[in-house]
Design a protein around this motif. Structure first.
Motif, PDB file in Angstrom:
ATOM      1  N   SER A  27       0.820  -1.218   0.000  1.00  0.00           N
ATOM      2  CA  SER A  27       0.000   0.000   0.000  1.00  0.00           C
ATOM      3  C   SER A  27       0.851   1.264   0.000  1.00  0.00           C
ATOM      4  CB  SER A  27      -0.942  -0.005   1.211  1.00  0.00           C
ATOM      5  OG  SER A  27      -0.181   0.081   2.398  1.00  0.00           O
ATOM      6  N   HIS A  28       2.163   1.081  -0.187  1.00  0.00           N
ATOM      7  CA  HIS A  28       3.056   2.242  -0.168  1.00  0.00           C
ATOM      8  C   HIS A  28       3.518   2.610  -1.568  1.00  0.00           C
ATOM      9  CE1 HIS A  28       4.233   1.062   4.219  1.00  0.00           C
ATOM     10  NE2 HIS A  28       3.082   1.698   4.176  1.00  0.00           N
ATOM     11  N   LEU A  29       3.311   3.872  -1.931  1.00  0.00           N
ATOM     12  CA  LEU A  29       3.713   4.327  -3.260  1.00  0.00           C
ATOM     13  C   LEU A  29       5.216   4.120  -3.490  1.00  0.00           C
ATOM     14  CD1 LEU A  29       2.848   5.600  -5.905  1.00  0.00           C
ATOM     15  CD2 LEU A  29       3.178   7.852  -4.881  1.00  0.00           C
TER      16      LEU A  29
ATOM     17  N   ASN B  45      13.505   7.756   4.896  1.00  0.00           N
ATOM     18  CA  ASN B  45      14.675   7.455   5.720  1.00  0.00           C
ATOM     19  C   ASN B  45      14.785   8.427   6.898  1.00  0.00           C
ATOM     20  OD1 ASN B  45      15.615   5.092   4.573  1.00  0.00           O
ATOM     21  ND2 ASN B  45      16.862   6.164   3.048  1.00  0.00           N
ATOM     22  N   ALA B  46      14.436   9.692   6.650  1.00  0.00           N
ATOM     23  CA  ALA B  46      14.424  10.669   7.745  1.00  0.00           C
ATOM     24  C   ALA B  46      13.369  10.284   8.780  1.00  0.00           C
ATOM     25  CB  ALA B  46      14.153  12.071   7.205  1.00  0.00           C
ATOM     26  N   ALA B  47      12.237   9.762   8.295  1.00  0.00           N
ATOM     27  CA  ALA B  47      11.155   9.366   9.203  1.00  0.00           C
ATOM     28  C   ALA B  47      11.556   8.159  10.050  1.00  0.00           C
ATOM     29  CB  ALA B  47       9.892   9.052   8.416  1.00  0.00           C
ATOM     30  N   LEU B  48      12.389   7.287   9.497  1.00  0.00           N
ATOM     31  CA  LEU B  48      12.770   6.057  10.197  1.00  0.00           C
ATOM     32  C   LEU B  48      14.034   6.222  11.044  1.00  0.00           C
ATOM     33  CD1 LEU B  48      12.018   3.447   7.379  1.00  0.00           C
ATOM     34  CD2 LEU B  48      10.802   3.670   9.554  1.00  0.00           C
ATOM     35  N   ALA B  49      14.784   7.299  10.803  1.00  0.00           N
ATOM     36  CA  ALA B  49      16.061   7.499  11.498  1.00  0.00           C
ATOM     37  C   ALA B  49      15.928   7.480  13.028  1.00  0.00           C
ATOM     38  CB  ALA B  49      16.720   8.794  11.030  1.00  0.00           C
ATOM     39  N   PRO B  50      14.886   8.119  13.609  1.00  0.00           N
ATOM     40  CA  PRO B  50      14.781   8.125  15.076  1.00  0.00           C
ATOM     41  C   PRO B  50      14.682   6.731  15.701  1.00  0.00           C
ATOM     42  CG  PRO B  50      13.321   9.762  14.135  1.00  0.00           C
ATOM     43  CD  PRO B  50      13.843   8.945  12.982  1.00  0.00           C
ATOM     44  N   LEU B 123       8.737  -2.635  14.653  1.00  0.00           N
ATOM     45  CA  LEU B 123       8.028  -2.622  13.371  1.00  0.00           C
ATOM     46  C   LEU B 123       6.722  -1.836  13.481  1.00  0.00           C
ATOM     47  CD1 LEU B 123       7.653  -3.427  10.451  1.00  0.00           C
ATOM     48  CD2 LEU B 123       6.771  -5.656  11.222  1.00  0.00           C
ATOM     49  N   LYS B 124       6.074  -1.973  14.643  1.00  0.00           N
ATOM     50  CA  LYS B 124       4.829  -1.232  14.885  1.00  0.00           C
ATOM     51  C   LYS B 124       5.107   0.274  14.817  1.00  0.00           C
ATOM     52  CE  LYS B 124       0.882  -2.417  17.863  1.00  0.00           C
ATOM     53  NZ  LYS B 124       0.535  -3.172  19.100  1.00  0.00           N
ATOM     54  N   LYS B 125       6.179   0.697  15.513  1.00  0.00           N
ATOM     55  CA  LYS B 125       6.577   2.113  15.486  1.00  0.00           C
ATOM     56  C   LYS B 125       6.944   2.544  14.067  1.00  0.00           C
ATOM     57  CE  LYS B 125       8.467   2.740  20.165  1.00  0.00           C
ATOM     58  NZ  LYS B 125       9.625   3.256  20.921  1.00  0.00           N
ATOM     59  N   ALA B 131       3.525   5.485   7.770  1.00  0.00           N
ATOM     60  CA  ALA B 131       2.180   5.972   7.438  1.00  0.00           C
ATOM     61  C   ALA B 131       2.163   7.501   7.388  1.00  0.00           C
ATOM     62  CB  ALA B 131       1.158   5.453   8.444  1.00  0.00           C
ATOM     63  N   ALA B 132       2.890   8.127   8.314  1.00  0.00           N
ATOM     64  CA  ALA B 132       2.978   9.593   8.320  1.00  0.00           C
ATOM     65  C   ALA B 132       3.712  10.082   7.071  1.00  0.00           C
ATOM     66  CB  ALA B 132       3.708  10.057   9.581  1.00  0.00           C
ATOM     67  N   HIS B 133       4.787   9.365   6.703  1.00  0.00           N
ATOM     68  CA  HIS B 133       5.516   9.677   5.470  1.00  0.00           C
ATOM     69  C   HIS B 133       4.601   9.571   4.261  1.00  0.00           C
ATOM     70  CE1 HIS B 133       7.971   8.820   1.915  1.00  0.00           C
ATOM     71  NE2 HIS B 133       7.417   7.627   1.883  1.00  0.00           N
ATOM     72  N   GLU B 134       3.818   8.501   4.220  1.00  0.00           N
ATOM     73  CA  GLU B 134       2.909   8.260   3.095  1.00  0.00           C
ATOM     74  C   GLU B 134       1.908   9.416   2.957  1.00  0.00           C
ATOM     75  OE1 GLU B 134       3.894   5.677   1.465  1.00  0.00           O
ATOM     76  OE2 GLU B 134       2.347   5.580  -0.088  1.00  0.00           O
ATOM     77  N   LYS B 135       1.460   9.943   4.095  1.00  0.00           N
ATOM     78  CA  LYS B 135       0.542  11.091   4.067  1.00  0.00           C
ATOM     79  C   LYS B 135       1.228  12.327   3.503  1.00  0.00           C
ATOM     80  CE  LYS B 135      -3.089  10.134   7.430  1.00  0.00           C
ATOM     81  NZ  LYS B 135      -3.576  10.347   8.812  1.00  0.00           N
ATOM     82  N   ARG B 136       2.523  12.500   3.832  1.00  0.00           N
ATOM     83  CA  ARG B 136       3.275  13.637   3.276  1.00  0.00           C
ATOM     84  C   ARG B 136       3.385  13.515   1.757  1.00  0.00           C
ATOM     85  NH1 ARG B 136       6.220  13.070   7.977  1.00  0.00           N
ATOM     86  NH2 ARG B 136       7.773  11.716   7.040  1.00  0.00           N
TER      87      ARG B 136
END
Lengths: 159, 159
Positions: A27-29, B45-50, B123-125, B131-136
């Motif tokens: 579901s990810h672009l 990658n920026a979203a996953l870095a934390p 993985l949940k995090k 999902a937030a990235h996908e919205k961006r």
DNA sequence: TATTGTTATACTCTATAACTATA
DNA sequence: TATAGTTATAGAGTATAACAATA
């Protein structure tokens, strides 16, 4: 190893195991963009191999053709290439007799880039090969999806 | 150089950059796919870095979650990763305590991959961050274009 | 001081070969 | 013989830093 063999090896690796489920990725672009980008990259490079170009060198030639006299930094910036890497790429194109680097008269630090007659001839051939590649993409994606994708993606604004 | 002259020079450079025309590239899907892919890659990658992941490690975790007990080759094949490279990537995930490699009972050459409790938690995090990235991506592309792109690209069949 | 082109360096990714232990 | 996982290596691509000539 010849490029065709390398391309086949890549295809084999990229081939999906039918039993494997990709979970949320479906579901990810980004997942689909990466998959398409990978296929396009292989196909266009195979199309350009007979004239000893790849898609990066082709993009540089096309940009110089559209902006004669542009500087290395301007072309690099437009294509998202590091200026340090641009040096070696332009060395290749210059050694192949496709481009010229001339000192800019306005700013003697800068090089004004231009195509040689041979560069224009090769670019013409490249554009024929790339047009054929583009048709393969359209056929594989379907005419409607191709149009949708081009419309949607061309409206994306990068930073 | 006086300030006014320097300002004009900067304006001229900026104008020249803005003036760069990409020629035929503007009608090629590959150009836009690469551009979008580049932006998505940086953003995700920026979203996953934390949580100390990148998009490749995340994709591996998600695929293992969807296919518990899958082998390294099966996961690598599904994601288009070389099996030689997969080793180091799984080493990272294992060292971080996110996955386990167990000898398969059916074939003692193979490793059955699985997530640890910590792996499931991370993985949940990660899925929240992605999902937030996908919205961006959707907001930047526009809702209609995002839907169009997802529809079109998901129907592309690789070899 | 800043910028263009350049060189150098380090790190990542990709591709391939070869090894081991199993099949 | 072939396959799963591993190691090693070479070649690209990417990101920086530093330098000379010029602004």
């Amino acid at each position: 190893m010849p490029k065709s063999e390398r391309a086949r090896a890549q295809r084999d690796v990229a081939r999906q195991d039918a039993r494997i489920d990709l979970g949320e990725l479906e579901s990810h672009l980004g997942y689909f963009v990466r998959r398409l980008q990978h296929w396009i990259f292989r196909d266009v490079n195979a199309a350009l191999a007979p004239i000893e170009l790849d898609v990066i060198l082709y993009s540089i030639l096309e940009t110089i053709a559209a902006n004669p006299g542009a500087t290395q930094i301007a072309v690099a910036g437009a294509l998202g290439i590091e200026r340090a890497r641009m040096v070696a790429l332009l060395d290749d194109l210059q050694q192949a007799g496709l481009i010229v680097r001339e000192r800019s008269e306005q700013d003697r630090r800068a090089h004004a880039l231009g195509l040689t007659p041979r560069g224009r001839m090769i670019l013409k051939k490249a554009n024929v090969a790339v047009a054929a590649h583009e048709k393969r993409v359209a056929r594989r994606l379907g005419a409607d999806n191709y149009r949708r994708a081009l419309t949607a993606l061309s409206q994306f604004e990068t930073d």
